[in-house]
Write a protein that holds these residues in place. Sequence first.
Motif, mmCIF file in Angstrom:
data_model
loop_
_atom_site.group_PDB
_atom_site.id
_atom_site.type_symbol
_atom_site.label_atom_id
_atom_site.label_comp_id
_atom_site.label_asym_id
_atom_site.label_seq_id
_atom_site.Cartn_x
_atom_site.Cartn_y
_atom_site.Cartn_z
ATOM 1 N N ASP A 183 4.215 6.420 -3.889
ATOM 2 C CA ASP A 183 4.563 4.998 -3.898
ATOM 3 C C ASP A 183 5.839 4.814 -3.076
ATOM 4 O OD1 ASP A 183 4.799 2.341 -4.414
ATOM 5 O OD2 ASP A 183 5.485 2.572 -6.481
ATOM 6 N N ASP A 184 5.660 4.597 -1.779
ATOM 7 C CA ASP A 184 6.776 4.556 -0.843
ATOM 8 C C ASP A 184 6.569 3.358 0.081
ATOM 9 O OD1 ASP A 184 8.581 4.916 1.263
ATOM 10 O OD2 ASP A 184 8.419 7.088 1.224
ATOM 11 N N ALA A 185 7.525 2.463 0.092
ATOM 12 C CA ALA A 185 7.391 1.248 0.900
ATOM 13 C C ALA A 185 7.348 1.531 2.391
ATOM 14 C CB ALA A 185 8.549 0.299 0.582
ATOM 15 N N SER A 186 7.800 2.717 2.811
ATOM 16 C CA SER A 186 7.785 3.047 4.241
ATOM 17 C C SER A 186 6.422 3.552 4.703
ATOM 18 C CB SER A 186 8.849 4.108 4.552
ATOM 19 O OG SER A 186 8.491 5.367 4.003
ATOM 20 N N VAL A 187 5.488 3.716 3.761
ATOM 21 C CA VAL A 187 4.132 4.184 4.085
ATOM 22 C C VAL A 187 3.170 3.005 3.965
ATOM 23 C CG1 VAL A 187 2.258 5.760 3.490
ATOM 24 C CG2 VAL A 187 4.652 6.508 3.263
ATOM 25 N N LEU A 188 2.457 2.711 5.049
ATOM 26 C CA LEU A 188 1.479 1.621 5.063
ATOM 27 C C LEU A 188 0.078 2.213 5.008
ATOM 28 C CD1 LEU A 188 0.691 -1.336 5.373
ATOM 29 C CD2 LEU A 188 0.887 -1.070 7.849
ATOM 30 N N TRP A 189 -0.646 1.877 3.953
ATOM 31 C CA TRP A 189 -2.027 2.345 3.780
ATOM 32 C C TRP A 189 -2.947 1.278 4.374
ATOM 33 C CZ3 TRP A 189 -2.808 7.062 1.181
ATOM 34 C CH2 TRP A 189 -1.654 7.619 0.603
ATOM 35 N N TRP A 190 -3.318 1.463 5.625
ATOM 36 C CA TRP A 190 -4.011 0.400 6.346
ATOM 37 C C TRP A 190 -5.481 0.314 5.964
ATOM 38 C CZ3 TRP A 190 -1.821 -3.087 9.752
ATOM 39 C CH2 TRP A 190 -2.720 -3.906 10.424
ATOM 40 N N GLY A 191 -6.122 1.416 5.695
ATOM 41 C CA GLY A 191 -7.567 1.433 5.470
ATOM 42 C C GLY A 191 -8.317 1.635 6.768
ATOM 43 N N HIS A 192 -9.622 1.464 6.722
ATOM 44 C CA HIS A 192 -10.456 1.678 7.907
ATOM 45 C C HIS A 192 -10.238 0.564 8.930
ATOM 46 C CE1 HIS A 192 -13.873 2.781 10.393
ATOM 47 N NE2 HIS A 192 -14.244 1.508 10.370
ATOM 48 N N ASP A 193 -10.236 0.956 10.207
ATOM 49 C CA ASP A 193 -10.136 -0.021 11.287
ATOM 50 C C ASP A 193 -10.721 0.613 12.544
ATOM 51 O OD1 ASP A 193 -9.225 -1.846 13.354
ATOM 52 O OD2 ASP A 193 -7.801 -2.609 11.873
ATOM 53 N N ASP A 194 -11.672 -0.074 13.177
ATOM 54 C CA ASP A 194 -12.298 0.464 14.385
ATOM 55 C C ASP A 194 -11.400 0.349 15.618
ATOM 56 O OD1 ASP A 194 -14.733 1.311 13.233
ATOM 57 O OD2 ASP A 194 -15.519 -0.733 13.293
ATOM 58 N N ALA A 195 -10.400 -0.511 15.560
ATOM 59 C CA ALA A 195 -9.543 -0.745 16.732
ATOM 60 C C ALA A 195 -8.409 0.277 16.767
ATOM 61 C CB ALA A 195 -9.000 -2.162 16.705
ATOM 62 N N VAL A 196 -8.779 1.576 16.783
ATOM 63 C CA VAL A 196 -7.752 2.616 16.670
ATOM 64 C C VAL A 196 -6.837 2.654 17.883
ATOM 65 C CG1 VAL A 196 -8.998 4.072 15.044
ATOM 66 C CG2 VAL A 196 -9.391 4.335 17.505
ATOM 67 N N ALA A 197 -7.298 2.194 19.037
ATOM 68 C CA ALA A 197 -6.450 2.221 20.229
ATOM 69 C C ALA A 197 -5.176 1.410 20.022
ATOM 70 C CB ALA A 197 -7.219 1.712 21.442
#
Length: 362
Positions: free
Chosen positions: A239-253
């Motif tokens: 549980d760290d505010a500096s870590v963003l758990w984005w989830g799946h995303d096809d626009a990896v570029a």
Amino acid sequence: MRVVHVSQPVAAGVAGVVLELVRSQRDQGWAVAVVCPPGPLADRARAVGVEVREWPAGRQPGPGLLGEAVRLRRLLRDLAPDVVHLHSSKAGMVGRLVVRGRQPTLFQPHMWSFQSAGGVVGRAARAWERLAARWTHQLVCVSDDELALGRAAGVTGPAEVVCNGVDTERFHPADRLAARRRLGLPDAPTAVCVGRLAPLKGQDQLLAAWPLVRERVPDARLVLVGEGPMAERWRAEHDDASVLWWGHDDAVADFYAAADVVVMPSRAEGMALVPLEAMACGRSVVAFDVGGARQSAGEAGAVPHEGDVAALAEAVARRLADPALADEEGAHGRRRVELLFDRRQVADQVATLVDKLVVGVR
């Protein structure tokens, strides 16, 4: 030439490799088909005009194996290929049991099954690969490390290394600040990790290293792009505010473009696409020294010993603290990908192997 690609994985790296190969082979006038379970690979192949036959198959061997083999045999009999190209361990198992060398057969492990299994299961996987080598006309490995592991396990027969490739037009250098604005990310030192949230991909090792990174670079941010079975547990444990758990995303570029450094903390790979894609985008990479990482990275970043969390943290922090170093490595990476890992070169190498195989068997 009629080539049938059989793949059980339908997403992520293996599916991307299959799609690039079938598009290239179709464009050169071959009759190409994909046999795979329903999912992104089938959808994307149909979208580019490639014939798809659905093959419901689980990721692991199990009680349904006999039914999967019967269905695959019927599909291959109907498609009547000149060459069968099997991708990854499950398709490699069922496909070789069905074909048993009666048609020219390529097998591409994309990481050996025994790399992710120990004990009795691992020994059984090695024994199977030694047996199945008699039904493999051409083994195609994606890195020197992968071929060496196969040989060490006793896998014999003709083999070639054809490294993974990336689309250098889709993945290209782009403005970092603009990418962060598109994604809504702060303009801060940013590490990005793209991959399925699973033990083999090793994000838990990166999360263990992250407090050490933050000691050196207090304003650093980590973006985890991907979903997987460990997402809920790891998120609860970190549980760290500096870590963003984005989830799946096809626009990896966009995420590569937004990064100062791209991290691959995997425990095992054949040759991962993520570092190659990041390099194509002109970004420095830090990857544990697992299959193909050192071969792909060259001077584009750092390759600490697998499992050395402190060394991983040091390598990531150094690049976040020194943007000039990271950018210099990113420029090296772009040139390296253009020279060695462009998807068109890879497709040409595979096409040459297919041609030679058909001529040799006939």
